[in-house]
Design a protein around this motif. Structure first.
Motif, PDB file in Angstrom:
ATOM      1  N   VAL A  30       0.862  -1.184   0.000  1.00 48.96           N
ATOM      2  CA  VAL A  30       0.000   0.000   0.000  1.00 48.96           C
ATOM      3  C   VAL A  30       0.896   1.230   0.000  1.00 48.96           C
ATOM      4  N   PHE A  53       0.540  -1.450  -5.102  1.00 53.36           N
ATOM      5  CA  PHE A  53       1.551  -1.914  -6.058  1.00 53.36           C
ATOM      6  C   PHE A  53       2.069  -3.249  -5.559  1.00 53.36           C
ATOM      7  N   GLU A  80       7.471  -0.628   7.721  1.00 50.01           N
ATOM      8  CA  GLU A  80       6.039  -0.901   7.573  1.00 50.01           C
ATOM      9  C   GLU A  80       5.599  -2.132   8.372  1.00 50.01           C
ATOM     10  N   LYS A 130      10.439   0.166  -7.060  1.00 44.58           N
ATOM     11  CA  LYS A 130       9.876  -0.563  -5.917  1.00 44.58           C
ATOM     12  C   LYS A 130      10.101  -2.071  -5.944  1.00 44.58           C
ATOM     13  N   GLY A 198       2.173   0.280   4.252  1.00 43.93           N
ATOM     14  CA  GLY A 198       2.493   1.684   4.029  1.00 43.93           C
ATOM     15  C   GLY A 198       3.399   2.235   5.118  1.00 43.93           C
TER      16      GLY A 198
HETATM   17 MN    MN Z   1       5.908   1.794   1.225  1.00 45.04          MN
END
Ligand code: MN
Length: 229
Positions: A30, A53, A80, A130, A198
């Motif tokens: 997230v 993603f 996270e 990422k 996140g």
């Molecule tokens: Mn992140």
């Protein structure tokens, strides 16, 4: 029929206190889930839709060593909370979503920030920023029976002993049960999926030789050394 060459080993994460492994299926992430982090990245918080993603399952790092990746001069840490899914499903109601959780872990969404920002600027996908090799260091997973759920709780990330991220899960824009429910409207979740939920504010660069330590209440501490390429 035999494989034409040996299949790659199944990526897996240790389960705290057990002699068993959690086999990783997909890694969902997230983005934009803490208002203060969204502000530091130059935009505004929104609940219009969740930013999802993915990373490849074999991006996990479980031995505490992450080689500095190629193609970047701005490798960022993002500490996270990670949800480990134990029971799959599609169109999972938010009110039932936490029943699908196997446990939780501490994870790092390592990011080639220069590549991510360059891609975003021209409307390209985030993948090179990422979803690269060794971009998902993760701690052993604590079963939910031992750690409970994370409606609140503290996340602290230190680099070389200095506190850099300090947040509480009560500040998440999309709560864990909402994330699972929204994700399951787009993908059929499977046992073995991981969801990185996140990062809060305070992200920043690391270089080879740095040590990142991520502490989350009730979970195993994650300690990662950035090693030379
Ligand atoms: Mn992140």
């Amino acid at each position: 029929m035999a494989f034409v060459f040996p299949a790659r080993p199944q990526p897996a994460v240790a389960v705290s206190g057990q002699q068993t492994l959690f086999p990783v299926n997909r890694i969902y992430c997230v983005g934009k889930n803490y208002a203060a982090h969204i502000r530091e990245m130059g935009s505004e918080a929104s609940r219009d839709s969740v930013c999802f993603f993915l990373k490849p399952a074999d991006a996990i790092v479980t031995d505490g060593h992450m080689p500095y990746p190629p193609g970047t001069g701005n490798l960022h840490f993002e500490g996270e909370l990670v949800i480990a899914i134990g029971k799959g499903g599609a169109n999972i109601p938010a009110g039932e979503a936490l029943q699908h959780v196997f446990g939780y872990a501490a994870g790092l969404d390592m990011t080639r920030r220069d590549l991510q920002l360059a891609a975003a600027k021209v409307g390209h996908p985030w993948d090179t920023g990422k979803a690269f090799d060794c971009s998902a260091p993760i701690s052993p997973i604590v079963p939910v029976a031992e750690c409970g759920h994370f409606h609140h709780g503290s996340l602290k990330l230190r680099v070389n002993g200095e506190l850099r991220q300090d947040a509480d899960f009560s500040d998440l824009i999309w709560k864990n049960h909402e994330v699972i429910s929204e994700l399951s409207k787009l993908y059929t979740l499977q046992a073995g999926d991981l969801i990185f939920t996140g990062t809060p504010a305070g992200v920043g660069p690391v270089v080879a030789g740095d040590r990142i330590e991520l502490s989350i209440d009730r979970l195993c501490k994650l300690s990662v050394a950035i090693t030379p390429p």
